[in-house]
Design an enzyme around this catalytic site. Structure first.
Site: not given
Length: 318
Positions: A19, A95, A125, A200, A211
């Site tokens: 990332e 993202h 979010r 979700k 994370q």
């Protein structure tokens, strides 16, 4: 290719992915290529590109009044993804966040991504900006990642915001979501966090990226809880090496996670910066080897656009 297809084709082999941050405003795409060139040699399955919301700054005008301006320090996530796919022929994953977007803005962005041949999204979010005590949704936008997932899955079935469209094109995005082995910092407890993660998944999430964590047992326990709740999609661990003394405080402060006591004590006893870096890299390498032996579908490295540390770990593991 979809992330889920990459995992299926790997046939049990652990994938490598990274990332990165988009370049700062004023920089060009070559800054991104400079970061990625050493990592692409290791054949990443996909490359995530973060998105950063607009911040607000105040500047004093000649009449003495303060005027508020919207600024985005790192624009260009969609364009960077397109450049990565074109330049390297590697799947790029933007993202997609709630903050700063109306539903119409989101639909337009998804149409652009579909035109560009981008197959994957990481749906989030998003974090509050510095001027917010807590996350504030855009008027006419989404307050939760689950709502954003619903919009993506609607487009995957050809349902656009304009109800009058006839025989509309169905998109086919693979949807990734975030998971928090030590719980999201706003959640009252891990059980509640898991409840929303399951929601979700039920709404259409195809895979989970966690994370960062530094204690593998946190990940193992998280996977076990997921499977007990019938969350059976791939769970890719997110990885970042600790490489500076400041990381002892900045990582827990910024990412709301714990650092193992043994790691922290080793860093405290280190003689110099280079020793700290070696301790952190060795910890990360051992962590990745254990995860790989556990059979994780992939190792996803948060590079923060610093490729050298990620490359050292990946070369030792893959």
């Amino acid at each position: 290719m979809k992330v889920t297809e990459h995992i299926e084709r790997a046939n049990g082999k652990t994938l490598f992915s990274v990332e990165i941050l988009p370049p700062l405003k004023g920089q060009d795409v070559n800054c991104t290529f400079k970061t990625l060139d050493p990592l692409v040699e290791l054949q990443p399955a996909f490359i995530d590109v973060t998105y950063h919301r607009q911040e607000f700054i105040y500047k004093q005008k000649e009449n003495g009044l303060l005027k508020r301006y919207q600024v985005r320090k790192r624009p260009g996530t969609v364009a960077i993804c397109a450049a990565i796919q074109n330049h390297y022929k590697v799947d790029a994953i933007p993202h997609l966040i709630c903050g700063g977007f109306t539903k119409e803005d989101t639909e337009d962005a998804l149409i652009d991504l579909n035109f560009l041949g981008i197959d994957n999204l990481l749906v989030l979010r998003g974090d509050p900006i510095k001027t917010e005590k807590s996350f504030v949704p855009e008027s006419g936008g989404h307050a939760y990642a689950s709502e954003l997932i619903e919009q993506v899955t609607a487009l995957n079935t050809g349902n656009y915001l304009d109800d009058d469209l006839q025989e509309s094109h169905k998109m086919d995005f693979c949807i990734g979501v975030a998971g928090y082995p030590e719980k999201h910092f706003e959640s009252p407890n891990l059980g509640m966090d898991m409840y929303y993660l399951k929601k979700k998944v039920e709404l259409g999430a195809d895979y989970i990226v966690t994370q960062m964590f530094f204690d593998n047992q946190k990940y193992f326990d998280f996977v076990k809880k997921c499977r007990e709740m019938d969350i059976n999609i791939p769970i890719i661990p997110g990885i970042k090496p600790l490489t500076t003394f400041n990381h002892l405080t900045s990582i827990p402060q910024n990412f709301y996670i714990d650092l193992p006591e043994s790691l922290a004590m080793e860093v405290l006893k280190a003689k110099d910066k280079e020793a700290i870096k070696e301790i952190g890299l060795e910890w990360c390498i051992n962590q990745c080897k254990e995860l790989k032996a556990f059979g994780v579908p992939g190792l996803h490295f948060y590079t923060m656009s610093n490729s050298s540390n990620t490359k050292k770990v990946a070369e030792a593991v893959f």
